[in-house]
Enzyme design. Structure first.
Site, short mmCIF file in Angstrom:
data_model
loop_
_atom_site.label_atom_id
_atom_site.label_comp_id
_atom_site.label_asym_id
_atom_site.label_seq_id
_atom_site.Cartn_x
_atom_site.Cartn_y
_atom_site.Cartn_z
N TYR A 251 2.72 -0.27 5.00
CA TYR A 251 2.63 -0.31 3.53
C TYR A 251 1.16 -0.54 3.13
CZ TYR A 251 2.80 -2.50 -1.11
OH TYR A 251 2.55 -2.83 -2.42
N1 NAP Z 1 5.83 -6.78 -6.77
C1 NAP Z 1 4.69 -7.06 -6.15
O1 NAP Z 1 4.44 -8.22 -5.73
C2 NAP Z 1 3.65 -6.00 -5.94
C3 NAP Z 1 2.42 -6.39 -5.40
C4 NAP Z 1 1.44 -5.43 -5.20
C5 NAP Z 1 1.70 -4.10 -5.52
N2 NAP Z 1 2.91 -3.75 -6.03
C6 NAP Z 1 3.13 -2.33 -6.34
O2 NAP Z 1 3.54 -2.20 -7.68
C7 NAP Z 1 4.39 -1.06 -7.82
C8 NAP Z 1 5.67 -1.44 -8.53
O3 NAP Z 1 6.30 -2.46 -7.77
P1 NAP Z 1 7.52 -3.34 -8.33
O4 NAP Z 1 7.30 -4.71 -7.85
O5 NAP Z 1 7.74 -3.08 -9.76
O6 NAP Z 1 8.72 -2.70 -7.46
P2 NAP Z 1 10.30 -2.64 -7.76
O7 NAP Z 1 10.70 -3.68 -8.74
O8 NAP Z 1 10.93 -2.65 -6.39
O9 NAP Z 1 10.49 -1.21 -8.43
C9 NAP Z 1 10.23 -0.05 -7.68
C10 NAP Z 1 10.52 1.18 -8.52
O10 NAP Z 1 10.20 2.34 -7.73
C11 NAP Z 1 11.34 3.20 -7.66
N3 NAP Z 1 11.33 3.88 -6.36
C12 NAP Z 1 11.36 3.31 -5.14
N4 NAP Z 1 11.39 4.26 -4.18
C13 NAP Z 1 11.36 5.46 -4.83
C14 NAP Z 1 11.40 6.81 -4.41
N5 NAP Z 1 11.47 7.14 -3.11
N6 NAP Z 1 11.36 7.79 -5.35
C15 NAP Z 1 11.30 7.47 -6.67
N7 NAP Z 1 11.27 6.22 -7.13
C16 NAP Z 1 11.32 5.22 -6.22
C17 NAP Z 1 12.54 2.26 -7.84
O11 NAP Z 1 13.70 2.92 -8.31
P3 NAP Z 1 14.83 3.45 -7.28
O12 NAP Z 1 15.08 2.34 -6.30
O13 NAP Z 1 16.00 3.79 -8.12
O14 NAP Z 1 14.26 4.66 -6.63
C18 NAP Z 1 11.99 1.31 -8.90
O15 NAP Z 1 12.09 1.89 -10.18
C19 NAP Z 1 4.60 -0.53 -6.39
O16 NAP Z 1 3.72 0.53 -6.14
C20 NAP Z 1 4.23 -1.72 -5.51
O17 NAP Z 1 3.76 -1.31 -4.24
C21 NAP Z 1 3.89 -4.66 -6.25
#
Ligand code: NAP
Length: 245
Positions: free
Chosen positions: A151
């Site tokens: 990742y």
């Molecule tokens: N949360 C953290 O601590 C954190 C920290 C650093 C960076 N980030 C980054 O921030 C971004 C958003 O993270 P988040 O925390 O909001 O994650 P989240 O709550 O897990 O949401 C992920 C979203 O991506 C969609 N998704 C996942 N796999 C997919 C696929 N193969 N095709 C299309 N859609 C897909 C999911 O919907 P479905 O499951 O329905 O597909 C969901 O809408 C990500 O890029 C993550 O790497 C997050």
């Protein structure tokens, strides 16, 4: 960039940070989100009337190309692409034989999908008087977590690609933003939010992101991500110990 009157695609906007970005942008813009799970998409649409939803697994090239074709046909005036969808696979690098599928999935979702969307949608974005690409990466780009090695490597690739893209597009109408997210309290952690670092809320993450974009700050480092950058430069071993606990 002004965040009014735009047509915006937010990948993975059905929950977490993407949904909060959609909530904040919807009153003044046309917002399209995509995700794999139709129930989540429908829930997002019920919560945010006016939201446009597209079902798509971005790691599937055929589905991704079909999404691009639908977007070109229905929303040719796309102004903003927010590459937000992401996910991580836990790995133990000592168990090399078991790690190939996690590596492929992490690269497909966190690097190939957003870069391929940029490739496919850039002509359409360039046709707009002002447009932007926003790539969501992580503070772990600076100090990777070994148990999320692929990742972190995929996000580091997206970080590097964002730099190249910004450089190449500097004389065009398309701006390139990168948001290096800190720890955010979402489903991303599957209920196992690490307690070593305080997490910010998804609403806060979205607010700081949009604040940065409005201010024209091309590298946005909310919360502890700024600290991670300095630690990586000044005390990398200490930083790696902190991140890897
Ligand atoms: N949360 C953290 O601590 C954190 C920290 C650093 C960076 N980030 C980054 O921030 C971004 C958003 O993270 P988040 O925390 O909001 O994650 P989240 O709550 O897990 O949401 C992920 C979203 O991506 C969609 N998704 C996942 N796999 C997919 C696929 N193969 N095709 C299309 N859609 C897909 C999911 O919907 P479905 O499951 O329905 O597909 C969901 O809408 C990500 O890029 C993550 O790497 C997050």
């Amino acid at each position: 960039m002004k965040l009014i009157g735009n047509t915006i695609l937010i990948t993975g906007g059905s929950e977490g940070i993407g949904l909060e970005l959609a909530r904040a942008l919807l009153p003044d813009n046309r917002v399209i989100i995509c995700g794999r799970n139709d129930d989540k998409l429908q829930r997002a649409k019920a919560a945010l009337p006016g939201l446009l939803i597209e079902q798509c697994d971005l790691t599937d090239e055929r589905q991704r190309n079909a999404l691009v074709a639908r977007l070109l046909a229905s929303y040719p005036q796309l102004d903003l692409l927010i590459n937000n969808a992401g996910g991580k696979q836990p790995v133990d690098l000592l168990e090399g034989d078991d790690n190939d599928s996690a590596m492929a999935r992490d690269l497909a979702l966190n690097f190939i999908a957003p870069a391929a969307l940029c490739n496919a949608l850039l002509p359409q974005l360039r046709a707009r008087p002002r447009a932007a690409i926003v790539n969501i990466t992580t503070g772990l780009v600076y100090l990777p977590k070994a148990e999320q090695a692929f990742y972190c490597a995929a996000k580091a690739a997206l970080h590097s690609y964002s730099e190249s893209l910004r450089w190449r597009l500097q004389e065009t109408s398309v701006e390139v933003y990168e948001v290096l997210m800190p720890l955010v309290d979402t489903q991303f952690h599957l209920g196992q939010l690490p307690d070593s670092v305080p997490a910010i809320s998804a609403e806060q993450a979205a607010r700081l992101t949009l604040q940065g974009i409005r201010a024209g700050c091309h590298q946005i480092r909310p919360g502890k991500s700024r600290l991670a950058r300095w630690l990586a430069l000044l005390a990398p071993q200490r930083g790696m110990r902190l991140v890897n606990g």
